[in-house]
Design a protein around this motif. Sequence first.
Motif, PDB file in Angstrom:
ATOM      1  N   ILE A   1     -24.287   3.656   2.426  1.00 33.82           N
ATOM      2  CA  ILE A   1     -25.006   4.925   2.430  1.00 33.82           C
ATOM      3  C   ILE A   1     -26.392   4.761   3.062  1.00 33.82           C
TER       4      ILE A   1
ATOM      5  N   PHE B   1     -15.794   9.783   0.109  1.00 36.50           N
ATOM      6  CA  PHE B   1     -16.570   8.905   1.001  1.00 36.50           C
ATOM      7  C   PHE B   1     -15.872   8.832   2.351  1.00 36.50           C
TER       8      PHE B   1
ATOM      9  N   PRO C   1     -22.230  10.891   4.895  1.00 32.28           N
ATOM     10  CA  PRO C   1     -22.322   9.833   3.877  1.00 32.28           C
ATOM     11  C   PRO C   1     -22.664   8.473   4.476  1.00 32.28           C
ATOM     12  N   SER C   2     -22.239   8.232   5.696  1.00 34.18           N
ATOM     13  CA  SER C   2     -22.551   6.971   6.374  1.00 34.18           C
ATOM     14  C   SER C   2     -22.696   7.247   7.861  1.00 34.18           C
TER      15      SER C   2
ATOM     16  N   LEU D   1     -27.772  11.730  -1.545  1.00 35.73           N
ATOM     17  CA  LEU D   1     -26.468  11.065  -1.563  1.00 35.73           C
ATOM     18  C   LEU D   1     -26.328  10.171  -2.796  1.00 35.73           C
TER      19      LEU D   1
ATOM     20  N   LEU E   1     -23.800  10.597  -6.064  1.00 35.48           N
ATOM     21  CA  LEU E   1     -22.806   9.531  -6.005  1.00 35.48           C
ATOM     22  C   LEU E   1     -22.024   9.448  -7.313  1.00 35.48           C
TER      23      LEU E   1
END
Length: 960
Positions: free
Chosen positions: A542, A778, A825-826, A860, A864
């Motif tokens: 993240i 995710f 998210p990434s 985020l 989570l």
Amino acid sequence: MSGRELDKQQFQIVEQSEPLLANRQNARQASTESESSIPYMDRLNDSSESSDTSSFVSTTSDNVSKNKTTESKNAILGPTGRRNVHMPIIVQVDEKDHRYVTEGTNDSTDSPEILANVEPMGRNLRRNSISLPMGIDAVDLEGLRLKYQMQDQDALSEEEKSESRSESINDDSCGSVTLNVPEISNSTINQNEDDSDDEEYSGGRRKYRDPFRSRRRASIAPLPALRLNSKEMLASDFDTHSLASNQASITSVNSLASLLREKMNAFPQMIRKKKRETKDYKIKIFVTILFFIIVFLIGYSYITYHREILTRSYFEKIKFSSLDRTFSILSHEDKEVIKGKLGLTISSDSVPFYCLEDQRKNDGSVCLEWNGVARLYMNFQNMNVFRCYNIQWQALGPGIYPTDCYELKRDNGIWFGGGFTKGMEWSLSSANFDYAPFGSGDGKVHQFGNGVKRYFINSIGVAMQVDDHTPLHISVNQTENRFCLRARNDNFTFVNHLTEYPELTYKICTTEDMRSLHMLMTQQSLWDGLKESDIYTLHSLIEEPVWKIPFQSEVTSINETTIYNYSEDVIAMGFMRLGHILVNEFWQRNIGDFVVDQERFPTLKDTIEVLHRRGFKVVFTIQPFISTDSPNFKDAVKNKLLIYERHSDRSIPALTRYKSSSSAGVLDITNNASIPWLREKLEKLKEDYQVDSFYLDLGTSYNLPHYYQCRTTLDNPDMYSKIFTSSMESVGFIGVSSASAVPKPPTFLSTPPINSSWEGLRELLTVVLNNGINGYPFVLPGAIGGDYYVNRTLKKMVSFYSLGQPELPEPDLFTRWMQLMIFMPSMQFSHLPSEYRSDYITDQAKDLMTIRQKIVIPLLKKYLSESMNEGLPLVRPLWMLDPHDPACLVVNDEFSVGEELIVAPILEKNSDEREVYLPQGVWKDGIDGSLRKGSRWMHNYRVPKDKIAHFIKMPDNTRF
């Protein structure tokens, strides 16, 4: 009325009171003449001075309504004898002895002469002739006819009787006659009264009878031709009843009026006849229409009744008709939330019966069976707020495919889930395709993408989950507005017949809204079994980017120098955090070697050590495929570790093609010997080269051999990726290329390869949001700028996973792509911002990374735990913020990070404005810091090229 039947009736012939004198004297003259002196025509043959005289008697009947009531009144006897000689005679009939009494002589006589000449008002009353009256041309027949139609006449009163006696005829010296015609009324119309008897009053008195309504007697003298309204009319036109002679005469003006009145009566009769014909025609049409309406109502009532008696309520909230198999579920407020039709492949003439005792289940299910066709089970699960209904179809013969379809009308909500489709539609309701097997594939070639799940959710709070054992086919038909599920085996995806005949099993759950229902259907704790190192990796994905080493389609495109130089460039930018360096499968010579290629990576161990000291983490890509050129292939065949050909010996492997390998076998993950064999090799790799984790490139279900057969029979090809991921999770994965179930964290589901274009940018957002709806919290998006580049329409299947890294995208596309990715998210890079050699691009990257570090990453991490506990995605569509807002359902180019940040990216080329919708609440503009009120659209909202529209939710008590 016949003169022979005048037994009990009395009538009186009264001489008209006005003599035909020029000065119209009104005195009545009494006659003393004897009855024998009355000069009848038959007695004047020898007298030259005698003028034609006759006894003229006319009677009139007044028809009132349907009773044909005849009022008998005084009849008027016209002047007899010569002109200006008035001889009134009153004849009465004695009812007792039927003798005739003549008034004026005071005698009663039975003289045959008198009885022969003086008759009651009968059919053969003669008329004496007089000179033709003048002024007849002045009579307006049309006016009389209209007046006759418009006026109604009741029975005459005493005053009217006296008025009727005052009719006069003026005769001047020249012989001219002036006629005064009484008014005509509808009550005098009667053409059928020749033999009707007069009705009597209660006192024995006769009702008034209009003398003009009696039938005219035969005449011995001819009638002269008359001219009425400039039209000559012969006497024969009037006197149709003359029996004695062709010559007829008129003895009184009243007789002439009677003739005229008879002629005028024909006009209204013709009109009434036409009206009756018209009314009859309309009545026939009305009766015909009424007949068809009655038939329709009877048929409709019959069908509705039988449908109603065959529609039963099951478990309180299910309504099911066994006749047409209409199925609907009601909410707590008894509102219909889903409606469809079950068993479309069953004949409509089939009628079910309850299953036999040995075919029923002991869980309270309702069992219905269509003899020799299919069997249906319905069950109910009460979960307090949530209500779930289980549906199961069992085919009872070959060629029967259980099929259920549900409506896609807007009133019944919008359907999401399943996975993104070939057309990259935002919702399943907007797609349109025929029955296709439900399995993961290449979204550019197959109907569904790389992330699938047998889970569908509706915007009004209905969700559907299909069992993994069902050979599921999906169809969305926009023409018929229906979404269909079908159980059917085929020769690849569902080649394994888990049951003798196909079975369709699924459950439907309902609750108040989509969000709470989504939590129910996807709820699973992802914390179980996590180690501290897994949590650390999850946070690092993240907080830090993934750096994907650029590559080409050739194996020799990557070596130690490539990896080292790329890491140097990342460090040289100076404003980005170091993260995971991802090396594709070319770190080995052949796919499936699971050892480093020593020719291209002779000192890879030292290079990885340097990367670790700088702060990078190294990730290798692995696959379950083993190339036939790999030394491991022979070993795997020898130990029977590979998927083998169906209907063959297990020693014959089933081959396929994947990426750079034109021929490869696939590890049989269901073989207990395969997992230890592969795990041993990966653990040794990690130990020798200090590899931190792996990226699992499984391909899709269509990358398996066509005639695959595993040691353990698979429900469907997607079961392979599920078993492989769960079996090898201890090795450590940061990502997986495809999935049919949520992988255990820190494994992210990767998006499929995206084309480097503006269309690819829009597709990327659709894929991320659809994967989140499917329950994958995710998601690892592809590289900023795209994963490959193809500028043509492909007409054949191409493995996009094997295409090389695209060239450097245009600056505007790269900037807008990077603006979108900082909220994901990434983040994943392949091309670096520094490659543009542009301060503008570099400054853009710095500003965006600042936003991510200060705003996005804290959010985020905050959400989570919610994603781990409830399965909610980190990046969500707007309807998850407000499921009851219709606008949120249709917005597909905005998203939220958790519940506190809304992002509206620019997805079109050369665009610097867009439409923005904000849900309810107060939002702070991330560009200018102003406050915006929610639940409304912002039109033509300007977004500079160096900015991205984002809005931060303010506390509920915020005031402007």
